[in-house]
Design a protein around this motif. Structure first.
Motif, PDB file in Angstrom:
ATOM      1  N   LYS A  75      22.547  54.135  33.398  1.00 42.69           N
ATOM      2  CA  LYS A  75      21.746  53.115  34.068  1.00 42.69           C
ATOM      3  C   LYS A  75      22.200  52.904  35.507  1.00 42.69           C
ATOM      4  O   LYS A  75      23.393  52.977  35.811  1.00 42.69           O
ATOM      5  CB  LYS A  75      21.834  51.786  33.313  1.00 42.69           C
ATOM      6  N   VAL A  76      21.200  52.613  36.359  1.00 39.63           N
ATOM      7  CA  VAL A  76      21.461  52.286  37.752  1.00 39.63           C
ATOM      8  C   VAL A  76      20.909  50.891  38.009  1.00 39.63           C
ATOM      9  O   VAL A  76      19.776  50.580  37.617  1.00 39.63           O
ATOM     10  CB  VAL A  76      20.790  53.302  38.698  1.00 39.63           C
ATOM     11  N   LEU A  77      21.706  50.057  38.647  1.00 43.35           N
ATOM     12  CA  LEU A  77      21.290  48.704  38.989  1.00 43.35           C
ATOM     13  C   LEU A  77      20.833  48.666  40.439  1.00 43.35           C
ATOM     14  O   LEU A  77      21.588  49.022  41.342  1.00 43.35           O
ATOM     15  CB  LEU A  77      22.448  47.731  38.782  1.00 43.35           C
ATOM     16  N   ILE A  78      19.586  48.256  40.660  1.00 42.50           N
ATOM     17  CA  ILE A  78      19.039  48.106  42.007  1.00 42.50           C
ATOM     18  C   ILE A  78      18.828  46.619  42.264  1.00 42.50           C
ATOM     19  O   ILE A  78      17.929  45.994  41.682  1.00 42.50           O
ATOM     20  CB  ILE A  78      17.703  48.860  42.195  1.00 42.50           C
ATOM     21  N   TRP A  79      19.644  46.035  43.120  1.00 40.06           N
ATOM     22  CA  TRP A  79      19.529  44.618  43.445  1.00 40.06           C
ATOM     23  C   TRP A  79      18.662  44.486  44.702  1.00 40.06           C
ATOM     24  O   TRP A  79      18.918  45.125  45.706  1.00 40.06           O
ATOM     25  CB  TRP A  79      20.913  44.030  43.704  1.00 40.06           C
ATOM     26  N   LEU A 124      12.994  49.002  50.607  1.00 39.17           N
ATOM     27  CA  LEU A 124      14.100  49.906  50.310  1.00 39.17           C
ATOM     28  C   LEU A 124      14.405  49.909  48.819  1.00 39.17           C
ATOM     29  O   LEU A 124      14.585  50.965  48.203  1.00 39.17           O
ATOM     30  CB  LEU A 124      15.337  49.492  51.111  1.00 39.17           C
ATOM     31  N   GLY A 125      14.444  48.721  48.218  1.00 32.04           N
ATOM     32  CA  GLY A 125      14.731  48.636  46.798  1.00 32.04           C
ATOM     33  C   GLY A 125      13.659  49.269  45.944  1.00 32.04           C
ATOM     34  O   GLY A 125      13.947  49.948  44.953  1.00 32.04           O
ATOM     35  N   ASN A 165      17.929  55.489  34.100  1.00 32.62           N
ATOM     36  CA  ASN A 165      17.290  54.264  33.644  1.00 32.62           C
ATOM     37  C   ASN A 165      17.617  53.167  34.646  1.00 32.62           C
ATOM     38  O   ASN A 165      18.772  53.031  35.052  1.00 32.62           O
ATOM     39  CB  ASN A 165      17.796  53.878  32.251  1.00 32.62           C
ATOM     40  N   VAL A 166      16.622  52.402  35.047  1.00 31.24           N
ATOM     41  CA  VAL A 166      16.801  51.464  36.149  1.00 31.24           C
ATOM     42  C   VAL A 166      16.650  50.020  35.685  1.00 31.24           C
ATOM     43  O   VAL A 166      15.717  49.678  34.956  1.00 31.24           O
ATOM     44  CB  VAL A 166      15.789  51.745  37.280  1.00 31.24           C
ATOM     45  N   VAL A 167      17.572  49.190  36.146  1.00 32.41           N
ATOM     46  CA  VAL A 167      17.463  47.742  36.016  1.00 32.41           C
ATOM     47  C   VAL A 167      17.233  47.205  37.420  1.00 32.41           C
ATOM     48  O   VAL A 167      18.028  47.456  38.331  1.00 32.41           O
ATOM     49  CB  VAL A 167      18.733  47.121  35.403  1.00 32.41           C
ATOM     50  N   GLY A 168      16.119  46.489  37.603  1.00 31.56           N
ATOM     51  CA  GLY A 168      15.770  45.977  38.914  1.00 31.56           C
ATOM     52  C   GLY A 168      15.905  44.467  38.974  1.00 31.56           C
ATOM     53  O   GLY A 168      15.414  43.753  38.094  1.00 31.56           O
ATOM     54  N   VAL A 169      16.579  43.976  40.014  1.00 30.82           N
ATOM     55  CA  VAL A 169      16.794  42.544  40.194  1.00 30.82           C
ATOM     56  C   VAL A 169      16.017  42.073  41.416  1.00 30.82           C
ATOM     57  O   VAL A 169      16.117  42.675  42.496  1.00 30.82           O
ATOM     58  CB  VAL A 169      18.295  42.226  40.365  1.00 30.82           C
ATOM     59  N   ALA A 170      15.264  41.006  41.256  1.00 35.04           N
ATOM     60  CA  ALA A 170      14.503  40.423  42.359  1.00 35.04           C
ATOM     61  C   ALA A 170      14.115  39.009  41.969  1.00 35.04           C
ATOM     62  O   ALA A 170      14.346  38.570  40.835  1.00 35.04           O
ATOM     63  CB  ALA A 170      13.261  41.262  42.667  1.00 35.04           C
TER      64      ALA A 170
END
Length: 339
Positions: free
Chosen positions: A157-161, A167-168, A181-186
């Motif tokens: 997993k990759v965390l994209i804050w 860009l995100g 696998n991506v976890v996206g924070v916004a």
């Protein structure tokens, strides 16, 4: 044919729109008639002196442009007059107003220019302003890039804050294309936007339990803070500390006043330099004339919404909107020339 630009007269001083010299492209360069130019958050910060970049004033800044090729310099073989393109013009990296994108005619290096097919200029400009995602993911972190356009699924997993920023959002989609696998924070108000980018697990950064929610979805192979503030970095630090420590890449580096837990570090990376180093020629070609270009032409990348603010006279107002925080989940676009 005459040129006009949005000029910075001095740090914190009043800006102006006025005439600019129109020069021919040199060896390996293209001259682009600017149709759509994204207004970037770093620009008002440069003007305000918050990002201490030395400038030869007065000057023209701006990094990304989409439009028509007007002329090509000697040695350019991939482009011709009339081509629809988007580019990273290298802006302040050259400290030369010819390369600032906030003007009617912009000079850019051939190596950082891509064809966009029939993609609307506004869409291309929005997406290409996320160019640094490639450098962040595959050089700063670094992750494994997709091979020959094939997606090889990885059980990591990759965390994209900051996943709702340009860009995100590009980083989310490129990381997925590389098989992660991506976890996206916004912010919660941008949940639908982030979820529309792909098979993304979403976490609301404004939630009181954000750090715990992110931690519950881990562990993470890598963490990229595409848009973060001091409070965000405290939360990221908590997540990484809980999984034994580690490093995250941030566009701002370690924020002033933030003390990260022992074993956790924030790194800053000069993304543009990855595309200017001779030893990175193949990587640059793969991004700008390969994966990124193909994804934009084929419309495989989903852009965040954009809003056209007007011509060059609208730049100052757009900067103010970014400065006061009234813009979220969209890119502001300037139209120096009409099509």
């Amino acid at each position: 044919m005459s040129n006009e630009a949005f000029w910075i007269n001095g740090i914190g001083k009043e800006t102006r729109v006025g005439p600019a010299e129109l020069k021919n492209p040199a060896y390996g360069q293209v001259l682009i008639k600017a149709i759509a130019v994204p207004v970037l958050p770093g620009e008002w910060k440069i003007h305000a002196g918050l990002i201490p970049i030395p400038l030869n004033l007065p000057t023209v800044i701006g990094l990304v442009v989409a439009g028509f090729v007007e002329k090509v310099g000697f040695g350019v073989t991939r482009f011709k007059a009339g081509d629809r393109v988007a580019a990273n013009s290298t802006g302040v990296a050259t400290n030369d107003p010819r390369f600032g994108s906030l003007q009617k005619y912009v000079i850019a290096p051939e190596t950082l220019t891509m064809k966009i097919g029939d993609t609307p200029f506004e869409e291309a400009a929005t997406l290409v302003s996320g160019w640094a995602a490639y450098s962040a993911l595959f050089r700063a972190l670094p992750l494994e890039p997709p091979i020959n356009g094939q997606i090889t699924k990885k059980n990591e997993k990759v965390l994209i804050w900051g996943a709702s920023s340009v860009l995100g959002s590009v980083a989310v989609q490129v990381a997925e294309a590389a098989g992660y696998n991506v976890v996206g924070v916004a912010s919660g108000r941008n949940a639908s936007l982030v979820k529309s980018l792909g098979n993304v697990q979403f976490v609301d950064r404004t939630s009181a339990t954000a750090a715990d929610d992110v931690l519950a979805l881990g562990p993470y192979k890598a963490v990229f803070a595409a848009q973060d503030d001091a409070e965000d970095q405290v939360k990221i630090g908590k997540v990484l500390a809980a999984q034994g420590g580690g490093t995250f890449n941030s566009t701002a580096g370690n924020r002033s006043g933030v003390t990260l837990p022992e074993g956790v570090t924030a790194t800053f990376h000069q993304y543009l330099f990855d595309f200017l180093k001779p030893e990175e020629r193949e990587f640059t070609k793969w991004v700008w004339w390969g994966h990124f270009e193909e994804a934009i032409i084929s419309r495989r990348l989903t852009p965040i919404p954009w809003e056209v603010r007007g011509d060059l006279t609208a730049v100052a107002g757009a900067w103010e909107s970014l400065r006061n925080g009234s813009v979220s989940g969209k890119r502001l676009i300037i139209k120096p020339n009409q099509e």
